[in-house]
Design a protein around this motif. Sequence first.
Motif, PDB file in Angstrom:
ATOM      1  N   LEU A  13       0.832  -1.199   0.000  1.00  0.00           N
ATOM      2  CA  LEU A  13       0.000   0.000   0.000  1.00  0.00           C
ATOM      3  C   LEU A  13       0.872   1.257   0.000  1.00  0.00           C
ATOM      4  O   LEU A  13       0.592   2.217  -0.726  1.00  0.00           O
ATOM      5  CB  LEU A  13      -0.928   0.013   1.217  1.00  0.00           C
ATOM      6  CG  LEU A  13      -2.048  -1.024   1.251  1.00  0.00           C
ATOM      7  CD1 LEU A  13      -2.724  -1.025   2.612  1.00  0.00           C
ATOM      8  CD2 LEU A  13      -3.052  -0.768   0.149  1.00  0.00           C
ATOM      9  N   ALA A  17       0.933   4.008  -2.920  1.00  0.00           N
ATOM     10  CA  ALA A  17       0.563   5.375  -2.540  1.00  0.00           C
ATOM     11  C   ALA A  17       1.688   6.346  -2.869  1.00  0.00           C
ATOM     12  O   ALA A  17       1.448   7.450  -3.362  1.00  0.00           O
ATOM     13  CB  ALA A  17       0.212   5.444  -1.055  1.00  0.00           C
ATOM     14  N   ASP A  33      -5.358   6.721   5.923  1.00  0.00           N
ATOM     15  CA  ASP A  33      -6.777   6.911   5.608  1.00  0.00           C
ATOM     16  C   ASP A  33      -7.385   5.627   5.058  1.00  0.00           C
ATOM     17  O   ASP A  33      -8.532   5.281   5.377  1.00  0.00           O
ATOM     18  CB  ASP A  33      -6.952   8.043   4.590  1.00  0.00           C
ATOM     19  CG  ASP A  33      -6.604   9.406   5.146  1.00  0.00           C
ATOM     20  OD1 ASP A  33      -6.492   9.535   6.389  1.00  0.00           O
ATOM     21  OD2 ASP A  33      -6.427  10.348   4.343  1.00  0.00           O
ATOM     22  N   THR A  34      -6.618   4.908   4.241  1.00  0.00           N
ATOM     23  CA  THR A  34      -7.104   3.651   3.669  1.00  0.00           C
ATOM     24  C   THR A  34      -7.346   2.614   4.759  1.00  0.00           C
ATOM     25  O   THR A  34      -8.387   1.942   4.770  1.00  0.00           O
ATOM     26  CB  THR A  34      -6.082   3.109   2.648  1.00  0.00           C
ATOM     27  OG1 THR A  34      -5.921   4.076   1.597  1.00  0.00           O
ATOM     28  CG2 THR A  34      -6.543   1.788   2.061  1.00  0.00           C
ATOM     29  N   ARG A  37     -10.384   3.550   6.779  1.00  0.00           N
ATOM     30  CA  ARG A  37     -11.599   3.222   6.025  1.00  0.00           C
ATOM     31  C   ARG A  37     -11.840   1.722   6.048  1.00  0.00           C
ATOM     32  O   ARG A  37     -12.978   1.273   6.182  1.00  0.00           O
ATOM     33  CB  ARG A  37     -11.455   3.746   4.594  1.00  0.00           C
ATOM     34  CG  ARG A  37     -12.578   3.384   3.637  1.00  0.00           C
ATOM     35  CD  ARG A  37     -13.865   4.170   3.857  1.00  0.00           C
ATOM     36  NE  ARG A  37     -13.703   5.595   3.878  1.00  0.00           N
ATOM     37  CZ  ARG A  37     -13.856   6.410   2.840  1.00  0.00           C
ATOM     38  NH1 ARG A  37     -14.157   5.926   1.669  1.00  0.00           N
ATOM     39  NH2 ARG A  37     -13.722   7.713   2.993  1.00  0.00           N
ATOM     40  N   LEU A  64      -8.182  -3.555  -0.481  1.00  0.00           N
ATOM     41  CA  LEU A  64      -7.473  -2.432   0.127  1.00  0.00           C
ATOM     42  C   LEU A  64      -6.992  -1.445  -0.942  1.00  0.00           C
ATOM     43  O   LEU A  64      -7.097  -0.218  -0.768  1.00  0.00           O
ATOM     44  CB  LEU A  64      -6.289  -2.927   0.957  1.00  0.00           C
ATOM     45  CG  LEU A  64      -6.643  -3.652   2.251  1.00  0.00           C
ATOM     46  CD1 LEU A  64      -5.409  -4.326   2.849  1.00  0.00           C
ATOM     47  CD2 LEU A  64      -7.302  -2.720   3.245  1.00  0.00           C
ATOM     48  N   LEU A  67      -9.972   0.537  -2.069  1.00  0.00           N
ATOM     49  CA  LEU A  67     -10.272   1.600  -1.101  1.00  0.00           C
ATOM     50  C   LEU A  67      -9.311   2.770  -1.286  1.00  0.00           C
ATOM     51  O   LEU A  67      -9.722   3.934  -1.283  1.00  0.00           O
ATOM     52  CB  LEU A  67     -10.166   1.075   0.332  1.00  0.00           C
ATOM     53  CG  LEU A  67     -11.261   0.144   0.831  1.00  0.00           C
ATOM     54  CD1 LEU A  67     -10.928  -0.368   2.225  1.00  0.00           C
ATOM     55  CD2 LEU A  67     -12.607   0.842   0.838  1.00  0.00           C
ATOM     56  N   MET A  68      -8.017   2.460  -1.452  1.00  0.00           N
ATOM     57  CA  MET A  68      -7.024   3.515  -1.628  1.00  0.00           C
ATOM     58  C   MET A  68      -7.294   4.303  -2.905  1.00  0.00           C
ATOM     59  O   MET A  68      -7.234   5.529  -2.906  1.00  0.00           O
ATOM     60  CB  MET A  68      -5.615   2.937  -1.668  1.00  0.00           C
ATOM     61  CG  MET A  68      -4.547   4.008  -1.854  1.00  0.00           C
ATOM     62  SD  MET A  68      -2.888   3.355  -1.828  1.00  0.00           S
ATOM     63  CE  MET A  68      -2.723   3.036  -0.068  1.00  0.00           C
ATOM     64  N   HIS A  69      -7.599   3.597  -3.967  1.00  0.00           N
ATOM     65  CA  HIS A  69      -7.900   4.273  -5.234  1.00  0.00           C
ATOM     66  C   HIS A  69      -9.081   5.226  -5.070  1.00  0.00           C
ATOM     67  O   HIS A  69      -9.028   6.371  -5.525  1.00  0.00           O
ATOM     68  CB  HIS A  69      -8.206   3.248  -6.327  1.00  0.00           C
ATOM     69  CG  HIS A  69      -8.946   3.839  -7.482  1.00  0.00           C
ATOM     70  ND1 HIS A  69      -8.332   4.644  -8.415  1.00  0.00           N
ATOM     71  CD2 HIS A  69     -10.246   3.797  -7.830  1.00  0.00           C
ATOM     72  CE1 HIS A  69      -9.237   5.053  -9.291  1.00  0.00           C
ATOM     73  NE2 HIS A  69     -10.396   4.543  -8.953  1.00  0.00           N
ATOM     74  N   LEU A  71     -10.252   6.628  -2.316  1.00  0.00           N
ATOM     75  CA  LEU A  71      -9.874   7.763  -1.467  1.00  0.00           C
ATOM     76  C   LEU A  71      -9.022   8.764  -2.248  1.00  0.00           C
ATOM     77  O   LEU A  71      -9.237   9.972  -2.171  1.00  0.00           O
ATOM     78  CB  LEU A  71      -9.095   7.278  -0.241  1.00  0.00           C
ATOM     79  CG  LEU A  71      -9.918   6.655   0.867  1.00  0.00           C
ATOM     80  CD1 LEU A  71      -9.016   5.955   1.880  1.00  0.00           C
ATOM     81  CD2 LEU A  71     -10.752   7.714   1.562  1.00  0.00           C
ATOM     82  N   TYR A  72      -8.053   8.253  -3.002  1.00  0.00           N
ATOM     83  CA  TYR A  72      -7.190   9.123  -3.791  1.00  0.00           C
ATOM     84  C   TYR A  72      -8.007   9.892  -4.822  1.00  0.00           C
ATOM     85  O   TYR A  72      -7.820  11.099  -4.998  1.00  0.00           O
ATOM     86  CB  TYR A  72      -6.086   8.317  -4.469  1.00  0.00           C
ATOM     87  CG  TYR A  72      -5.298   9.134  -5.452  1.00  0.00           C
ATOM     88  CD1 TYR A  72      -4.387  10.085  -5.011  1.00  0.00           C
ATOM     89  CD2 TYR A  72      -5.473   8.985  -6.816  1.00  0.00           C
ATOM     90  CE1 TYR A  72      -3.670  10.851  -5.899  1.00  0.00           C
ATOM     91  CE2 TYR A  72      -4.763   9.748  -7.713  1.00  0.00           C
ATOM     92  CZ  TYR A  72      -3.855  10.676  -7.255  1.00  0.00           C
ATOM     93  OH  TYR A  72      -3.152  11.445  -8.145  1.00  0.00           O
TER      94      TYR A  72
END
Length: 175
Positions: A13, A17, A33-34, A37, A64, A67-69, A71-72
Amino acid sequence: MQVEAAIAHIPRLRRYARALVGDAARADDLVQDTLERACQKWALWCPPEAGSATEVQAALRSWLLTLMHNLYANQWQQAARQRTVDWDDAWDGGHDPTSQMALRLDLERALALLAPQAREVLLLVGMEQLSYAETAQMLGIPIGTVMSRLARAREQLRRLMEGAAPSRTVLKAVK
């Protein structure tokens, strides 16, 4: 939440990131943040029922990264509404005498100049080594769109690395 299962994915991750945002501090914030979440939405994750431990870990990694994608993408859209960036001014860095460092900086600059949608596909397929199908599922777009964005991103990255002026075109997100 099975913390141990998610902790195993933190290095990946962080790597994704960092490549996505280009700044270690912002990348760490995005990873945090990921994971926050993920803790909040853990009940929504459905591991494969008949899957092996490897398949379950791959599914968790994919979830995961998704989720990161998301959020970004949300953060990028909010930032784009608040300000515009002049990349020529933002990347006016100093000279580094080592050629490898210069090449790395050129690559980071070129990646930053790609449209976010193109950069995401390029990083997921090239760096994270996800398949086109996994990338398409993660981003919520058709496989053909992944292949098209990847081809355009590779071509634009090649031109940027050769010293061509950055293109000011922006891809529209397909939902």
